[in-house]
Design a protein around this motif. Structure first.
Motif, PDB file in Angstrom:
ATOM      1  N   VAL A 131       0.847  -1.193   0.000  1.00  0.00           N
ATOM      2  CA  VAL A 131       0.000   0.000   0.000  1.00  0.00           C
ATOM      3  C   VAL A 131       0.877   1.236   0.000  1.00  0.00           C
ATOM      4  O   VAL A 131       1.853   1.316   0.757  1.00  0.00           O
ATOM      5  CB  VAL A 131      -0.921   0.009   1.243  1.00  0.00           C
ATOM      6  N   GLN A 132       0.526   2.195  -0.863  1.00  0.00           N
ATOM      7  CA  GLN A 132       1.292   3.431  -0.931  1.00  0.00           C
ATOM      8  C   GLN A 132       0.358   4.595  -1.207  1.00  0.00           C
ATOM      9  O   GLN A 132      -0.730   4.436  -1.734  1.00  0.00           O
ATOM     10  CB  GLN A 132       2.350   3.346  -2.030  1.00  0.00           C
ATOM     11  N   ARG A 133       0.788   5.789  -0.839  1.00  0.00           N
ATOM     12  CA  ARG A 133      -0.003   6.987  -1.076  1.00  0.00           C
ATOM     13  C   ARG A 133       0.236   7.476  -2.509  1.00  0.00           C
ATOM     14  O   ARG A 133       1.368   7.578  -2.962  1.00  0.00           O
ATOM     15  CB  ARG A 133       0.398   8.092  -0.089  1.00  0.00           C
ATOM     16  N   LEU A 134      -0.853   7.790  -3.193  1.00  0.00           N
ATOM     17  CA  LEU A 134      -0.731   8.286  -4.553  1.00  0.00           C
ATOM     18  C   LEU A 134      -0.167   9.701  -4.551  1.00  0.00           C
ATOM     19  O   LEU A 134      -0.432  10.487  -3.636  1.00  0.00           O
ATOM     20  CB  LEU A 134      -2.109   8.298  -5.243  1.00  0.00           C
ATOM     21  N   SER A 135       0.543  10.031  -5.602  1.00  0.00           N
ATOM     22  CA  SER A 135       1.046  11.402  -5.733  1.00  0.00           C
ATOM     23  C   SER A 135      -0.115  12.349  -5.985  1.00  0.00           C
ATOM     24  O   SER A 135      -1.175  11.958  -6.485  1.00  0.00           O
ATOM     25  CB  SER A 135       2.039  11.475  -6.897  1.00  0.00           C
ATOM     26  N   THR A 136       0.095  13.602  -5.632  1.00  0.00           N
ATOM     27  CA  THR A 136      -0.951  14.602  -5.825  1.00  0.00           C
ATOM     28  C   THR A 136      -1.351  14.707  -7.291  1.00  0.00           C
ATOM     29  O   THR A 136      -2.535  14.822  -7.629  1.00  0.00           O
ATOM     30  CB  THR A 136      -0.482  15.966  -5.304  1.00  0.00           C
ATOM     31  N   HIS A 137      -0.358  14.666  -8.170  1.00  0.00           N
ATOM     32  CA  HIS A 137      -0.642  14.794  -9.598  1.00  0.00           C
ATOM     33  C   HIS A 137      -1.487  13.626 -10.098  1.00  0.00           C
ATOM     34  O   HIS A 137      -2.478  13.822 -10.839  1.00  0.00           O
ATOM     35  CB  HIS A 137       0.676  14.858 -10.377  1.00  0.00           C
ATOM     36  N   LEU A 138      -1.144  12.402  -9.686  1.00  0.00           N
ATOM     37  CA  LEU A 138      -1.914  11.239 -10.113  1.00  0.00           C
ATOM     38  C   LEU A 138      -3.325  11.269  -9.524  1.00  0.00           C
ATOM     39  O   LEU A 138      -4.302  10.922 -10.197  1.00  0.00           O
ATOM     40  CB  LEU A 138      -1.203   9.957  -9.699  1.00  0.00           C
TER      41      LEU A 138
END
Length: 599
Positions: free
Chosen positions: A4-11
């Motif tokens: 599990v990872q946090r998505l980038s703001t742009h994505l």
């Protein structure tokens, strides 16, 4: 499986853009709604190549504070709500704070704004939502300008699904039309490829609203629609309702707004369809522009990212209010309008007069027997005895009326080919289709008698069992009392089995199982069912058609006048049971044009 990872703001912004930005028209909707929320009363829209190359929106709203320009392009940043309780009474068109960052992530965006208390404006520009934007000074009047260029330039997979420029502009123009109808107090202009297409001035009175309606929906709609304005129980419905005779082959002229927000809702659609069901020709679609005003806390607009859908907290109350208001408006669409006059039994009639040598006297012999009609209206001759009720009345032949004396449909002059009645009123000439008119009169009288008697149940000699789903069986138990009111008696004899012991008497010849299935399906979707009423009305309509005065029947002048007076008293008499018009008016001016008088 990855961790599990946090998505980038742009994505995350690009994913949100997939929900909010479907095509150029979606961008236009979001930007203009922001302008309206900012209090703008003048909005200019310029687009190029269907909005794919350029979308520019200028407004004279309150503007954005210089310190908020960068923040405005961040996700979930908004000035329209600040705490959870604000969601219970949202009064703005937008409030999620996703539109601008989502649009910026798939385009080249330039934002210029001057706040109302500032001496100069500021601007920022981003490309594909990447990089840190920095506000720069810029000359600009109070308000905001947003430019969107090269939509989906960085997401070619999305761009290739766009249609031709012409198709995309058609969708965009439709959104502008809908917004133009939602706010008459705002001036809106539209340019496409440097060509000015629409310029709608702000309207402050009813005449100005009619002009905008005519510019957007066409003058024929304004001329062939009725205005409605009903307020009850904290709800208000107003707008324009197209006449049943002004129907469409498609639902392309249907605009409905809730608190100035254009929406699509199944509760609304069902109420409108039900109101029109008895006057609309089969397969045709009504035309309307309607506005529903509801207390903000009674409607939930936080249902869908694009905010096209709403959810009413008291959906049944809203449904009943819409149906009753529209039903009454359509019922009053008859000569003279107003409320129907009181009528005594048998008053919906054409009296028996001199029918001519080739025709039998109307009412002189029993009408064909209608099997299965056991709802309080007697069969055969008795069912139509009202058609001769005025035979001995005081409706007498009279001379041509003087100006100002004639009722709405005037007084009969003659009969044309045994089909049309010609009458003179204060406006000019009236033409009446006598069979269509009398069919509606007879139908309404029979419906009234059926409604007064209620739905009688017909016990089955041999009860029938039918297999249903567990959910349908549960619905049958929960709505047992409602189903009994429709004439059904259903017993649940198993988890997925129902026993049909009685059906509506008028429909005793029909196949009971499909009818039960349809009714239970309606209960599951809308919480009510009109199947029985629709089926019964269809039978009554057929009976009324057979019992009405036939074409080629010769009527005397008193008979024709009796028919005209009954039309003026009968609800929905402007259309026959099949949605066709029953009468038309030719004014003196229209007649003069036919003969070139005054030239």
């Amino acid at each position: 499986m990855k961790r599990v990872q946090r998505l980038s703001t742009h994505l995350a912004n690009q994913i949100a853009a997939g929900e909010v930005v479907e095509r150029p028209s979606s961008v236009v909707k979001e930007l203009i709604e922001n302008s309206l929320d900012a209090g703008a009363d003048h909005i200019e829209l310029e687009v190029e190549k269907g909005g794919i190359a350029l979308i520019r929106v200028r407004d004279n709203g309150a503007g954005i504070h210089p310190d908020d320009l960068v923040l405005a392009l961040s996700r979930h940043a908004t000035s329209k709500i600040s705490q959870f309780d604000d969601l219970s009474h949202v009064s703005s068109l937008g409030f999620r704070g996703e539109a601008l960052p989502s649009i910026a992530s798939v385009s080249r965006l330039r934002l210029v704004s001057r706040y109302r208390d500032e001496e100069q404006g500021r601007q920022i520009a981003v490309s594909g939502g990447e990089g840190k934007a920095k506000a720069q000074p810029a000359a600009h009047p109070v308000g905001t300008t947003i430019e969107i260029r090269d939509l989906f330039f960085n997401t070619p997979a999305r761009r290739k699904f766009l249609r031709t420029e012409r198709t995309e502009f058609k969708h965009l123009e439709d959104v502008v039309r809908r917004i133009g109808l939602s706010r008459f107090d705002v001036a809106i202009s539209l340019k496409h490829d440097q060509k000015s297409l629409h310029q709608w001035r702000a309207a402050s009175d009813q005449e100005g609203r009619r002009r905008r309606i005519g510019a957007i929906c066409g003058k024929p709609f304004v001329e062939q629609s009725a205005e409605i304005d009903v307020e009850r129980g904290g709800l208000r419905l107003w707008g324009w309702v197209g006449l049943p005779t002004f129907s469409r082959s498609q639902a392309d002229l249907q605009y409905f707004y809730v608190n100035a927000r254009m929406v699509k809702d199944k509760v609304i659609a069902h109420a409108v369809r039900k109101a029109y069901q008895d006057v609309m020709y089969h397969g045709r679609q009504p035309a309307f522009v309607l506005y529903l005003e509801v207390p903000a806390e009674e409607v939930d607009v936080n249902v869908h990212p694009t905010k096209h859908e709403v959810r009413f907290r008291e959906s049944r109350m809203v449904h009943d209010f819409l149906f009753s208001s529209l039903h009454r408006c359509l019922a009053d669409l008859r000569p003279g309008g107003g409320q129907p006059q009181s009528q005594s039994p048998g008053e919906y009639a054409v009296p028996a007069g001199n029918p001519g040598p080739a025709q039998p006297r109307l009412g002189s012999a029993p009408a064909p027997r209608q099997h299965g009609f056991a709802l309080g209206v007697q069969e055969g001759r008795a069912a139509y005895e009202g058609m001769r009720a005025l035979a001995d009345s005081a409706v007498a032949e009279r001379p041509a009326p003087q100006s100002g004396e004639a009722p709405p449909l005037g007084f009969a002059l003659a009969q044309l080919h045994g089909i049309y009645v010609l009458a003179q009123n204060d406006t000019g000439l009236v033409l009446v289709d006598m069979h269509a008119a009398h069919e509606r009169i007879t139908y309404e009288r029979m419906k009234q008698a059926w409604g007064d008697a209620g739905v009688r149940a017909q016990p089955l000699l041999v009860p029938e069992s039918m297999s249903v789903s567990a959910k349908e069986a549960q619905l049958a138990e929960q709505h047992a009392e409602f189903l009994r009111g429709l004439g059904f008696e259903l017993d649940r004899i198993g988890p997925e089995t129902l026993m049909i012991r009685a059906v509506p008497a008028l429909l005793r010849q029909a196949n009971a199982k499909p009818l039960v299935t349809d009714v239970l399906s309606d209960l599951a979707v809308a919480g009510e069912s009109n199947r029985i009423q629709e089926r019964c009305n269809a039978i009554l309509s057929t009976m009324a058609c057979h019992g009405s005065v036939r074409a080629s029947r010769q009527l005397t002048v008193p008979e024709m006048n009796a028919l005209l007076r009954d039309m003026e008293r009968t609800e929905r008499s402007g259309q026959c049971n099949h949605g066709r018009p029953t009468w038309v008016q030719l004014s003196m001016g229209e007649l003069d044009k036919l003969f070139l008088r005054g030239r």
